[in-house]
Design an enzyme around this catalytic site. Structure first.
Site, mmCIF file in Angstrom:
data_model
loop_
_atom_site.group_PDB
_atom_site.id
_atom_site.type_symbol
_atom_site.label_atom_id
_atom_site.label_comp_id
_atom_site.label_asym_id
_atom_site.label_seq_id
_atom_site.Cartn_x
_atom_site.Cartn_y
_atom_site.Cartn_z
ATOM 1 N N GLY A 91 9.756 -21.019 -8.588
ATOM 2 C CA GLY A 91 8.914 -21.486 -7.492
ATOM 3 C C GLY A 91 8.102 -22.658 -7.982
ATOM 4 O O GLY A 91 8.292 -23.145 -9.104
ATOM 5 N N SER A 92 7.185 -23.069 -7.152
ATOM 6 C CA SER A 92 6.363 -24.216 -7.513
ATOM 7 C C SER A 92 5.545 -23.896 -8.759
ATOM 8 O O SER A 92 5.145 -24.767 -9.513
ATOM 9 C CB SER A 92 5.430 -24.530 -6.358
ATOM 10 O OG SER A 92 4.817 -23.342 -5.936
ATOM 11 N N PHE A 93 5.320 -22.632 -8.971
ATOM 12 C CA PHE A 93 4.479 -22.163 -10.050
ATOM 13 C C PHE A 93 5.173 -22.229 -11.407
ATOM 14 O O PHE A 93 4.572 -22.435 -12.435
ATOM 15 C CB PHE A 93 4.134 -20.705 -9.724
ATOM 16 C CG PHE A 93 2.924 -20.204 -10.401
ATOM 17 C CD1 PHE A 93 3.020 -19.528 -11.593
ATOM 18 C CD2 PHE A 93 1.674 -20.419 -9.847
ATOM 19 C CE1 PHE A 93 1.897 -19.053 -12.217
ATOM 20 C CE2 PHE A 93 0.552 -19.958 -10.471
ATOM 21 C CZ PHE A 93 0.656 -19.276 -11.663
ATOM 22 N N VAL A 96 10.610 -17.539 -13.014
ATOM 23 C CA VAL A 96 10.369 -16.087 -13.084
ATOM 24 C C VAL A 96 11.551 -15.444 -13.796
ATOM 25 O O VAL A 96 12.712 -15.722 -13.478
ATOM 26 C CB VAL A 96 10.218 -15.486 -11.660
ATOM 27 C CG1 VAL A 96 9.872 -14.006 -11.754
ATOM 28 C CG2 VAL A 96 9.153 -16.229 -10.860
ATOM 29 N N ASP A 204 -0.196 -18.880 1.147
ATOM 30 C CA ASP A 204 1.206 -19.281 0.974
ATOM 31 C C ASP A 204 2.099 -18.100 1.325
ATOM 32 O O ASP A 204 3.064 -17.798 0.625
ATOM 33 C CB ASP A 204 1.416 -19.739 -0.472
ATOM 34 C CG ASP A 204 2.737 -20.490 -0.651
ATOM 35 O OD1 ASP A 204 3.314 -20.928 0.372
ATOM 36 O OD2 ASP A 204 3.197 -20.609 -1.798
HETATM 37 N N1 LIG Z 1 8.014 -9.270 -9.634
HETATM 38 C C1 LIG Z 1 9.168 -9.795 -9.259
HETATM 39 N N2 LIG Z 1 10.278 -9.041 -9.220
HETATM 40 C C2 LIG Z 1 11.463 -9.555 -8.814
HETATM 41 N N3 LIG Z 1 11.618 -10.835 -8.428
HETATM 42 C C3 LIG Z 1 10.550 -11.646 -8.442
HETATM 43 C C4 LIG Z 1 9.265 -11.181 -8.858
HETATM 44 N N4 LIG Z 1 8.402 -12.199 -8.755
HETATM 45 C C5 LIG Z 1 9.089 -13.248 -8.294
HETATM 46 N N5 LIG Z 1 10.382 -12.938 -8.112
HETATM 47 C C6 LIG Z 1 11.463 -13.814 -7.641
HETATM 48 O O1 LIG Z 1 11.186 -15.118 -8.041
HETATM 49 C C7 LIG Z 1 11.061 -15.976 -6.903
HETATM 50 C C8 LIG Z 1 10.041 -17.047 -7.193
HETATM 51 O O2 LIG Z 1 8.789 -16.466 -7.273
HETATM 52 P P1 LIG Z 1 7.456 -17.323 -7.177
HETATM 53 O O3 LIG Z 1 6.442 -16.420 -6.652
HETATM 54 O O4 LIG Z 1 7.163 -17.980 -8.453
HETATM 55 O O5 LIG Z 1 7.848 -18.510 -6.263
HETATM 56 P P2 LIG Z 1 7.880 -18.648 -4.683
HETATM 57 O O6 LIG Z 1 6.718 -17.934 -4.138
HETATM 58 O O7 LIG Z 1 9.198 -18.222 -4.138
HETATM 59 O O8 LIG Z 1 7.742 -20.156 -4.490
HETATM 60 P P3 LIG Z 1 6.403 -20.990 -4.488
HETATM 61 O O9 LIG Z 1 5.776 -20.793 -5.802
HETATM 62 O O10 LIG Z 1 6.906 -22.359 -4.282
HETATM 63 O O11 LIG Z 1 5.562 -20.485 -3.401
HETATM 64 C C9 LIG Z 1 10.663 -15.024 -5.761
HETATM 65 O O12 LIG Z 1 10.974 -15.553 -4.498
HETATM 66 C C10 LIG Z 1 11.498 -13.816 -6.116
HETATM 67 O O13 LIG Z 1 12.824 -13.982 -5.681
#
Ligand SMILES: Nc1ncnc2c1ncn2[C@@H]1O[C@H](COP(=O)(O)OP(=O)(O)OP(=O)(O)O)[C@@H](O)[C@H]1O
Length: 578
Positions: A91-93, A96, A204
């Site tokens: 993600g933007s962060f 994962v 978000d």
């Molecule tokens: N605890 C977790 N268990 C399983 N999958 C996860 C977990 N956390 C994140 N993910 C996977 O990683 C993806 C990216 O997570 P993240 O929260 O960093 O980004 P995002 O929210 O999709 O994007 P953005 O940061 O741009 O809002 C999630 O959409 C999910 O598919």
């Protein structure tokens, strides 16, 4: 065009970075600590916590390992404790990963940006400390963090995946009821965040920030961190689609106006729409300017399907209303979703009212809770025992109930109750959806005086008495039971595809003269209770089978119905005619 649409969006994401006032954490703890006795160990811990929160980290060098260990924030995790497995998202962060930490499966978010200035670093640590204080079954569990620059990462519980992928996956088929349960879970998690002190506004909220576990529980993730989103990192590659764009963002946020927690409600409205339609919102847009103008000025919203449940339609439109004050709170949204869930599970009018009255917030109840309430609805308990729950009477004084009533309840239990996975009190549970199916098959649910002098329990008992009735067996199982049987052998079972209907499965002569197994649907209109086959209708299923046996060539009931064991030890002769 695509590029500017997405890159502009990251500026919009950063309109307001200080919605959580960090000083509140210390104030909150101060109130708590005052309530503790002077010798309480927790008092000392809170004191340390406050020192950190208020910047009193004497002797600690911010940025060194150990900084968070003293705070009441997440446990500081040393990067060497993490075993990284495969990458599961980005993600933007940052990226994962699935991983292991101290022998536990975890998800690890590694921050893309590691070179924060001191002020941002402090803010990040405080933010992480706030997040680590949120404990709710619908909020992704925060387990620990590494807050040392160069190795900044967050450790959370590992989930099966995110809601966006789950819903868009062609291989996964969830009913609208199951999808509404996911929505309710998310709303429960959001209500917790909005009710926290300091209040946490997600900012978000979108389908990819809702995670789902293997039991289909939905949890909120990625809250409170959006102000750490590095500028320029919202640009998604084509594969990731429109994540991090203003697609799910309230108009007031897009326009850079002041906003409050109602911005999350707008996003939740889009999530509900996504769950109903299983489509990404606003797929038709690829230009930010047009999109912003349409959403913010023209008040354009995605189109809802014409057959959308009217209550759901009303809820969604109120959630994404242009005016934040019109949007409901999560507490109201949860109640609305609960009503919608019962309406989806149970068609029968009285059945619906009954479930809402006793069990609105539950989709599964223990058998004893169910039968206690159902006995009240049908007025089953003899007047002198009125104040006793029927489950208690059945267990402790069964003799005070007529034998017929006891048998009725056994019959209801065998068709309605499921074995509990969680080992509830009596090991049996009732699902709202199954209760809805039973109302469809045996309803409409009438109250005393019962129509035609037959309660739903009479109807169930009389049908279960028929040796040809095999109830909830699958199509392959019905074929197995009939295989090798002579022509004219038959059974009747619940239809698996049409609500309230039944299927007659029989052995008949195939075109080559050899026996073959055939299935034919028996239509049943739950609202009227009429049963139909080949255009002819009957008041009961038993009448239908009796009258149609020559026409349909149903000569010999197939043995093996599990219900027959219920009647073996009973003197059922008197109950056959109700
Ligand atoms: N605890 C977790 N268990 C399983 N999958 C996860 C977990 N956390 C994140 N993910 C996977 O990683 C993806 C990216 O997570 P993240 O929260 O960093 O980004 P995002 O929210 O999709 O994007 P953005 O940061 O741009 O809002 C999630 O959409 C999910 O598919």
């Amino acid at each position: 065009m695509e590029e500017s649409f997405r890159s502009d969006s990251c500026q919009l994401l950063e309109t307001d970075g200080d919605f959580i006032r960090f000083g509140h954490v210390a104030t909150f703890d101060l109130q708590l600590v005052e309530a503790l006795s002077p010798c309480d160990e927790r008092r000392r811990d809170f004191k340390m916590d406050m020192d950190i929160d208020t910047g009193g980290n004497q002797g600690q060098n911010p940025g060194q390992r150990g900084y968070m260990a003293a705070a009441s924030g997440p446990i500081e995790v040393d990067p060497s404790e993490i075993e990284f497995l495969e990458q599961i998202g980005s993600g933007s962060f940052g990226a994962v990963y699935a991983g292991k930490c101290r022998q536990k499966d975890v998800a690890v978010k590694v921050l893309a940006k590691q070179d924060f200035d001191q002020k941002t670093l402090e803010a990040f640590r405080h933010e992480v400390a706030v997040m680590s204080k949120i404990y709710h079954p619908n909020v992704n569990l925060f387990m620990g963090a590494c807050t040392v620059p160069g190795n900044m990462m967050i450790v959370t519980e590992l989930m099966r995946g995110d809601l966006e992928r789950l819903i868009l996956d062609d291989q996964v088929h969830l009913t609208l009821l199951e999808r509404m349960k996911l929505a309710r879970d998310a709303a429960l998690g959001m209500l917790w965040l909005h009710s926290s002190n300091p209040q946490i506004i997600h900012r978000d909220l979108k389908a990819s920030n809702l995670l789902v576990d293997t039991n289909l529980n939905c949890k909120i993730c990625d809250f409170g961190l959006s102000q750490f989103t590095p500028r320029g990192k919202n640009i998604m590659d084509g594969k990731e689609g429109a994540k991090g764009t203003p697609l799910w963002m309230a108009p007031e946020v897009m326009m850079g106006e002041p906003f409050n927690e109602k911005a999350d409600i707008y996003s939740f409205g889009l999530i509900l729409w996504f769950l109903v339609t299983k489509k990404e919102p606003y797929e038709e847009y690829d230009d930010l300017e047009t999109f912003t103008r349409d959403i913010c000025l023209q008040k354009v919203r995605p189109r809802l399907p014409v057959d959308c449940d009217p209550n759901l339609r009303d809820l969604i439109t109120r959630c994404w209303d242009q005016h934040p004050q019109v949007r409901p709170r999560f507490s109201d949204i949860i109640t609305k979703i609960e009503h919608i869930m019962v309406d989806l599970a149970i068609e029968d009018k009285i059945g619906r009212q009954f479930w809402k009255y006793y069990f609105l917030q539950k989709d599964t109840v223990s058998w004893s809770d169910f039968i206690n309430a159902f006995a009240k609805l049908l007025d089953l308990v003899p007047a002198i025992y009125k104040n006793h729950p029927i489950a208690y009477i059945l267990q402790n004084h069964p003799e005070v109930l007529e034998e017929k009533l006891r048998l009725d309840i056994e019959c209801l239990k065998i068709v309605l109750a499921d074995v509990s996975k969680n080992q509830s009190e009596d090991n049996f549970v009732v699902f709202s959806e199954k209760f809805g199916n039973i109302c469809n098959w045996f309803g409409p649910l009438g109250l005393k005086p019962f129509p035609n002098n037959q309660s739903i329990l009479d109807k169930i008992r009389l049908l279960l008495l028929e040796s040809w009735f095999h109830g909830d067996i699958s199509t392959p199982e019905s074929e197995l039971r009939l295989s090798g049987k002579p022509e004219g052998t038959f059974l009747v079972r619940f239809s698996t595809s049409s609500a309230g209907c039944y299927t007659v499965t029989k052995v008949s002569a195939g075109p080559d003269g050899k026996p073959s197994i055939k299935h034919q649907k028996i239509q049943h209109r739950p609202a009227t209770g009429v049963f139909e086959i080949n255009g002819r209708s009957y008041p009961t299923l038993i009448d239908l089978i009796r009258c149609e046996q020559n026409e349909l060539r149903l000569f010999m009931p197939c043995g093996g119905s599990r219900y027959q064991t219920l009647f073996m030890q009973q003197n059922t002769a008197g109950y056959v005619d109700g």
